[in-house]
Design a protein around this motif. Sequence first.
Motif: not given
Length: 106
Positions: A42-44, A47-49, A71-72, A92-94
């Motif tokens: 599940r990727f974000y 912060g959004k799913d 940010r992921y 998280p990576v930017t």
Amino acid sequence: AIETLLHRSTPVLQVPAQALLEGDAVTLRCRVMQKESVLEVRFYHDGKDLGRYFRRTELFLHPLQLNHSGRYHYNVRGSSWPEWSLWAQPEPVTVTVHGEHSTPHT
């Protein structure tokens, strides 16, 4: 065939090192290791799913737009874990998408 595997330590979300421009295509890859198959990722984004991917450990962004910047991170679930693992990407990576620049002709 390459099997995607799961490790109980910190996973890594890989982002290409080159500059990302509007219109480009990019693939974010979650890298995990060991002897357990990945069932779901599940990727974000900020912060959004972004949704659930079954047995797919890559997120394709195409064509890139400025709003893809941010940010992921991701959560992952393996075959022996009934719940989402609690070790989502800790940092998280930017991703930064740059606007297309036109070069003036002389």
